[in-house]
Every structure is written in C-alpha cells, then in structure tokens.
Write a protein that holds these residues in place. Structure first.
Motif, PDB file in Angstrom:
ATOM      1  N   SER A   2       0.948  -1.328  -0.011  1.00  0.00           N
ATOM      2  CA  SER A   2      -0.019  -0.124   0.042  1.00  0.00           C
ATOM      3  C   SER A   2       0.998   1.197   0.069  1.00  0.00           C
ATOM      4  O   SER A   2       2.017   1.341   0.499  1.00  0.00           O
ATOM      5  CB  SER A   2      -0.876   0.020   1.008  1.00  0.00           C
ATOM      6  N   LYS A   3       0.414   2.305  -0.540  1.00  0.00           N
ATOM      7  CA  LYS A   3       1.088   3.476  -0.466  1.00  0.00           C
ATOM      8  C   LYS A   3       0.851   4.195   0.721  1.00  0.00           C
ATOM      9  O   LYS A   3       0.055   4.394   1.339  1.00  0.00           O
ATOM     10  CB  LYS A   3       0.409   4.418  -1.605  1.00  0.00           C
ATOM     11  N   LYS A   4       2.014   4.859   1.159  1.00  0.00           N
ATOM     12  CA  LYS A   4       2.327   5.448   2.493  1.00  0.00           C
ATOM     13  C   LYS A   4       1.793   6.977   2.016  1.00  0.00           C
ATOM     14  O   LYS A   4       2.373   7.729   1.234  1.00  0.00           O
ATOM     15  CB  LYS A   4       3.550   5.570   2.867  1.00  0.00           C
ATOM     16  N   VAL A   5       0.604   7.453   2.839  1.00  0.00           N
ATOM     17  CA  VAL A   5       0.392   8.835   2.740  1.00  0.00           C
ATOM     18  C   VAL A   5       1.094   9.802   3.605  1.00  0.00           C
ATOM     19  O   VAL A   5       1.372   9.329   4.820  1.00  0.00           O
ATOM     20  CB  VAL A   5      -1.208   9.122   2.939  1.00  0.00           C
ATOM     21  N   PRO A   6       1.964  10.732   3.051  1.00  0.00           N
ATOM     22  CA  PRO A   6       2.713  11.598   3.859  1.00  0.00           C
ATOM     23  C   PRO A   6       1.894  12.257   4.971  1.00  0.00           C
ATOM     24  O   PRO A   6       0.706  12.616   4.653  1.00  0.00           O
ATOM     25  CB  PRO A   6       3.555  12.713   2.935  1.00  0.00           C
ATOM     26  N   SER A   7       2.427  12.452   5.989  1.00  0.00           N
ATOM     27  CA  SER A   7       1.792  13.270   7.212  1.00  0.00           C
ATOM     28  C   SER A   7       1.651  14.638   6.921  1.00  0.00           C
ATOM     29  O   SER A   7       2.428  15.029   6.016  1.00  0.00           O
ATOM     30  CB  SER A   7       2.500  12.938   8.445  1.00  0.00           C
ATOM     31  N   LYS A   8       0.836  14.935   7.743  1.00  0.00           N
ATOM     32  CA  LYS A   8       0.689  16.857   7.474  1.00  0.00           C
ATOM     33  C   LYS A   8       2.072  17.461   7.796  1.00  0.00           C
ATOM     34  O   LYS A   8       2.441  18.243   7.199  1.00  0.00           O
ATOM     35  CB  LYS A   8      -0.439  17.251   8.603  1.00  0.00           C
ATOM     36  N   GLU A  10       5.093  16.287   7.274  1.00  0.00           N
ATOM     37  CA  GLU A  10       5.793  15.904   6.072  1.00  0.00           C
ATOM     38  C   GLU A  10       5.513  16.845   4.807  1.00  0.00           C
ATOM     39  O   GLU A  10       6.423  17.383   4.047  1.00  0.00           O
ATOM     40  CB  GLU A  10       5.755  14.564   5.562  1.00  0.00           C
ATOM     41  N   GLN A  11       4.260  17.088   4.750  1.00  0.00           N
ATOM     42  CA  GLN A  11       3.463  17.962   3.631  1.00  0.00           C
ATOM     43  C   GLN A  11       4.097  19.124   3.738  1.00  0.00           C
ATOM     44  O   GLN A  11       4.806  20.012   2.854  1.00  0.00           O
ATOM     45  CB  GLN A  11       2.152  17.718   3.517  1.00  0.00           C
TER      46      GLN A  11
END
Length: 180
Positions: A2-8, A10-11
């Motif tokens: 699964s793709k890792k969604v960057p945290s707030k 990290e964004q």
C-alpha cells in the motif's frame, strides 16, 4: 503493498523546501521537425517550358496556312467509336477557350494555361475557338495552324477535329484530353 500517505508535518516540510523553486526557461533539446514542402512536378514543368520554347521558335509560314479546311488529329490507339462521337459533337463540352483577338504569343500562353487548368480539373472534352481569320490582316486563319501545331505536341491531347458548323465549323475544334 500500500502507498504511504505523507503526514501533515511531512507535507509542510516539503512545501517549505520547494517554495523558492521556479521552472527552468531552457531551450527545447530538439527542434520540431520542419514541414516538408509540397511536391512539385518539376520534370513536367521543365517539359512544358521546353515545349513552349519550341512553339515559339517554329514560325508558321503564310504558305502553310489552311483556308477553311478541316483539322483532324488522332493519336494511335484511340477507339474509332470515340473519335466518331467527337467528330459528330456528341461528347459533352466541359470547357471552352476563345482565342479571338489574341496575337500568336498571347494565344499560345492561353492554350497552355487552358490545358493545364483542364488537366487539374480532370476535364475530358473541350472546344477551342481559333477563328476563321476574318479579322487578321491577311484575312486568313493565322491561329488555326498554330493551334493545330501546338496541340499535336501535347501528350495530354488524344484527338481534335474541326467543330460542327453550329459550334464554329472550321473556326473551332473539339478537343479530347486524357483523363487526369
């Protein structure tokens, strides 16, 4: 996977790191292909220029001029039935050229231009009015013999003959051209 969604966090960190970045204004690495020029029938143009030059240097002598006789020219291999229809005026005339009032050089250019236009428009049967010579100084059909000579040199001309009296008689011709 699964793709890792960057945290707030990290964004935000990424946006801060790239905030001053601007795209490069570089030249493209390759030039777009040049458009090829449209093809020109160069050999045909050269051939037509040679025929024009030959037409100009082949003078018509007064003793060679006809006085009211019919013209007839037929290429080898042309169907007899088709020639018969041409001579009877049974083929539909698709275009017409009137040479009245033109001098020899003007008439030659008009004939060449007319034939070129006919070929481009896929015209098959035409009438050329060369006149009977009543308006010439010698009162003889000067253009008649010229047209006879010029047309016999053109490959697209299959046949021609003097027209019926209703269409000009010996002062005009029906002309059959090759298709396309």
């Amino acid at each position: 996977m699964s793709k890792k969604v960057p945290s707030k966090e990290e964004q935000d960190l990424f946006r801060e790191a790239v905030q001053d970045v601007r795209p490069l204004q570089a030249e493209p690495r390759h030039k777009p292909p040049r458009r090829k020029p449209s093809p020109r029938p160069r050999q045909r143009e050269l051939d037509e220029a040679a025929v024009l030059a030959e037409m100009l240097c082949d003078p018509v002598h007064p003793e060679e001029l006809e006085t009211g006789e019919e013209l007839l020219f037929i290429r080898d291999g042309l169907q007899h039935k088709l020639v018969k229809k041409l001579r009877r005026g049974e083929l539909a005339i698709e275009a017409e050229l009137d040479l009245h009032g033109l001098f020899r050089e003007e008439a030659r250019e008009a004939v060449v231009g007319f034939l070129t236009e006919c070929r481009q428009n896929r015209v098959r049967c035409v009438r050329i009015i060369h006149g009977k010579g009543h308006g010439s100084q010698q009162k003889r059909p000067v253009l008649k013999q010229c047209v006879n000579h010029w047309l016999q040199q053109r490959d697209e001309v299959l046949a021609f003959c003097s027209a019926r009296p209703v269409d000009g008689g010996t002062g005009a011709i029906y002309l059959l051209l090759k298709r396309g």
